[in-house]
Enzyme design. Structure first.
Site, mmCIF file in Angstrom:
data_model
loop_
_atom_site.group_PDB
_atom_site.id
_atom_site.type_symbol
_atom_site.label_atom_id
_atom_site.label_comp_id
_atom_site.label_asym_id
_atom_site.label_seq_id
_atom_site.Cartn_x
_atom_site.Cartn_y
_atom_site.Cartn_z
ATOM 1 N N ASP A 165 -41.485 -42.728 54.344
ATOM 2 C CA ASP A 165 -41.747 -43.935 53.547
ATOM 3 C C ASP A 165 -42.775 -43.394 52.607
ATOM 4 O OD1 ASP A 165 -40.431 -45.506 55.568
ATOM 5 O OD2 ASP A 165 -42.359 -46.669 55.937
ATOM 6 N N ARG A 208 -34.315 -42.615 49.349
ATOM 7 C CA ARG A 208 -34.040 -44.054 49.434
ATOM 8 C C ARG A 208 -34.966 -44.661 48.050
ATOM 9 N NH1 ARG A 208 -38.274 -45.947 53.263
ATOM 10 N NH2 ARG A 208 -36.892 -45.557 54.970
HETATM 11 P P1 FAD Z 1 -37.016 -58.645 45.344
HETATM 12 O O1 FAD Z 1 -37.224 -57.974 44.047
HETATM 13 O O2 FAD Z 1 -38.355 -58.756 46.341
HETATM 14 O O3 FAD Z 1 -36.093 -59.857 45.241
HETATM 15 C C1 FAD Z 1 -34.738 -59.708 44.564
HETATM 16 C C2 FAD Z 1 -33.944 -60.665 45.073
HETATM 17 O O4 FAD Z 1 -33.458 -60.105 46.587
HETATM 18 C C3 FAD Z 1 -34.313 -62.168 45.632
HETATM 19 O O5 FAD Z 1 -34.431 -62.983 44.300
HETATM 20 C C4 FAD Z 1 -33.261 -62.423 46.621
HETATM 21 O O6 FAD Z 1 -32.037 -62.953 46.194
HETATM 22 C C5 FAD Z 1 -33.307 -61.446 47.539
HETATM 23 N N1 FAD Z 1 -34.485 -61.118 48.595
HETATM 24 C C6 FAD Z 1 -35.318 -60.503 48.356
HETATM 25 N N2 FAD Z 1 -36.191 -60.665 49.555
HETATM 26 C C7 FAD Z 1 -35.468 -61.640 50.170
HETATM 27 C C8 FAD Z 1 -35.772 -62.210 51.673
HETATM 28 N N3 FAD Z 1 -36.918 -62.006 52.246
HETATM 29 N N4 FAD Z 1 -34.888 -63.333 52.187
HETATM 30 C C9 FAD Z 1 -33.883 -63.565 51.356
HETATM 31 N N5 FAD Z 1 -33.427 -62.933 49.886
HETATM 32 C C10 FAD Z 1 -34.285 -62.030 49.592
HETATM 33 N N6 FAD Z 1 -41.514 -50.233 49.681
HETATM 34 C C11 FAD Z 1 -42.477 -49.013 49.427
HETATM 35 O O7 FAD Z 1 -43.209 -49.070 48.507
HETATM 36 N N7 FAD Z 1 -42.416 -47.769 50.227
HETATM 37 C C12 FAD Z 1 -41.397 -47.502 51.014
HETATM 38 O O8 FAD Z 1 -41.406 -46.684 51.928
HETATM 39 C C13 FAD Z 1 -40.681 -48.802 51.153
HETATM 40 N N8 FAD Z 1 -39.676 -48.655 52.270
HETATM 41 C C14 FAD Z 1 -38.612 -49.937 52.217
HETATM 42 C C15 FAD Z 1 -37.510 -49.789 53.294
HETATM 43 C C16 FAD Z 1 -36.506 -50.543 53.141
HETATM 44 C C17 FAD Z 1 -35.469 -50.292 54.169
HETATM 45 C C18 FAD Z 1 -36.772 -51.743 52.271
HETATM 46 C C19 FAD Z 1 -35.662 -52.741 52.320
HETATM 47 C C20 FAD Z 1 -37.831 -52.010 51.512
HETATM 48 C C21 FAD Z 1 -38.834 -50.879 51.459
HETATM 49 N N9 FAD Z 1 -39.880 -51.083 50.651
HETATM 50 C C22 FAD Z 1 -40.821 -50.101 50.594
HETATM 51 C C23 FAD Z 1 -40.305 -52.246 50.114
HETATM 52 C C24 FAD Z 1 -39.565 -52.488 48.565
HETATM 53 O O9 FAD Z 1 -40.518 -51.534 47.714
HETATM 54 C C25 FAD Z 1 -39.737 -53.904 48.191
HETATM 55 O O10 FAD Z 1 -41.053 -54.018 48.074
HETATM 56 C C26 FAD Z 1 -39.096 -54.722 48.751
HETATM 57 O O11 FAD Z 1 -37.717 -54.271 49.494
HETATM 58 C C27 FAD Z 1 -38.599 -56.153 47.857
HETATM 59 O O12 FAD Z 1 -37.946 -55.683 46.893
HETATM 60 P P2 FAD Z 1 -36.104 -56.183 46.899
HETATM 61 O O13 FAD Z 1 -35.622 -54.984 46.197
HETATM 62 O O14 FAD Z 1 -35.743 -56.119 48.511
HETATM 63 O O15 FAD Z 1 -36.006 -57.575 46.136
#
Ligand code: FAD
Length: 279
Positions: free
Chosen positions: A107, A158
């Site tokens: 991560d 990732r």
């Molecule tokens: P967002 O920009 O939050 O949302 C965009 C759209 O996605 C929303 O409008 C909705 O349609 C959909 N959505 C988002 N969340 C939800 C929900 N809970 N329920 C339903 N629909 C939803 N961040 C780091 O800084 N370091 C890491 O190592 C890291 N590892 C990760 C590993 C994985 C597998 C994932 C999925 C995320 C990780 N993250 C990490 C978090 C990432 O940086 C984001 O903060 C987080 O994923 C939210 O962004 P998003 O792209 O999912 O969507």
């Protein structure tokens, strides 16, 4: 025991429970990335203990017949103590993962950890060719340069939007801008990166764009989402033949993680309230 309300987001307290969860997801063609909950250790004892747990987890995964891998956090295995402790523990886990043919993700935490994380990752990824992956954050302005540096490093990247509240001089702060950069970086990865690509996002727009790029460039990619978030979409994508990995945390430090998931989204808070009230 983890209360049912938190078990939507956390795969149990023990490795055995986490592996049981992985089996259930595998039954629906979703592979699982296991992460032992823990971060920001300032003493060597807990950092070494969690590294030991990952060494054992790689063996446990290898002994099971599961489609599962591991993701570690730098501050969990010593980065808040020193770069050296982190590098030493990261290497120990990489050796175990390499010996057992289990893929190892790292991560990415806040911007103060980026250089040390990249340095250790690059060294190990070149050594354990194809067995290592690193998370990079679209919100950081440095990420295009980091991706250029990583372009010929074997392994997987990732791409996530970024979960940390970073200062405006080094990070994009507006959601629209982060989304725009995310797409640019995704396209860059599909065009230039020699390894595989993981789309770490729940965002339907980013996932559709990745699918378009995958078809255009005929490049391997996978979608990664968190346990408890859009699980129907995870299963649907998998049923359509997309490679889907679910990031599933486990361990006794589940409360803080659960609280973060509940706070970040209104729907999750409503889910928690409904579960408490039994409605
Ligand atoms: P967002 O920009 O939050 O949302 C965009 C759209 O996605 C929303 O409008 C909705 O349609 C959909 N959505 C988002 N969340 C939800 C929900 N809970 N329920 C339903 N629909 C939803 N961040 C780091 O800084 N370091 C890491 O190592 C890291 N590892 C990760 C590993 C994985 C597998 C994932 C999925 C995320 C990780 N993250 C990490 C978090 C990432 O940086 C984001 O903060 C987080 O994923 C939210 O962004 P998003 O792209 O999912 O969507």
């Amino acid at each position: 025991m983890i209360p049912p309300i938190a078990s939507k987001f956390v795969a149990g307290e023990t490795p055995a429970e986490a592996l049981g969860h992985a089996q259930k997801m595998n039954d629906d063609s979703v592979a699982v990335i296991l992460n032992l909950l823990g971060e920001h250790y300032h003493e060597r004892g807990p950092a070494d203990e969690d590294a030991d747990a990952y060494v054992q987890l790689a063996e446990d995964i290898a002994n099971s017949d599961l489609d599962a891998c591991v993701s570690i956090k730098p501050s969990q295995i010593g980065l808040d103590i020193s770069d050296e402790v982190f590098a030493e523990n990261y290497r120990r886990i990489a050796e175990s993962a390499g010996d057992h043919d289990v893929f190892l993700w790292c991560d990415m935490e806040d911007h103060e950890t980026t250089d040390a994380t990249l340095d250790s990752f690059e060294e190990l990824a070149r050594e354990f060719e194809g067995g290592m992956g690193l998370c990079v954050q679209a919100n950081l302005k440095r990420t295009p340069d980091d991706l250029e540096r990583l372009a010929d490093v074997p392994g997987k990247i990732r791409l996530v939007k970024g979960a940390y509240d970073e200062p405006a001089d080094i990070a994009h702060k507006k959601k629209e801008k982060v989304d725009e950069v995310y797409k640019e970086l995704l396209a860059y990865l599909f065009r230039e990166y020699t390894g595989s690509i993981a789309v770490g996002s729940h965002d339907p727009e980013m996932i559709s764009y990745a699918r378009e790029l995958g078809e255009e460039f005929e490049t391997d990619y996978e979608i990664q989402m968190l346990m408890g978030v859009r699980e129907d979409a995870q299963r649907k994508l998998a049923s359509e033949g997309v490679e889907v990995w679910q990031y599933a945390p486990y361990g006794d430090k589940w409360f803080q993680y659960f609280y973060r998931r509940v706070r970040e989204r209104k729907e999750n808070a409503l889910f928690a309230i409904r579960a408490v009230l039994g409605i």
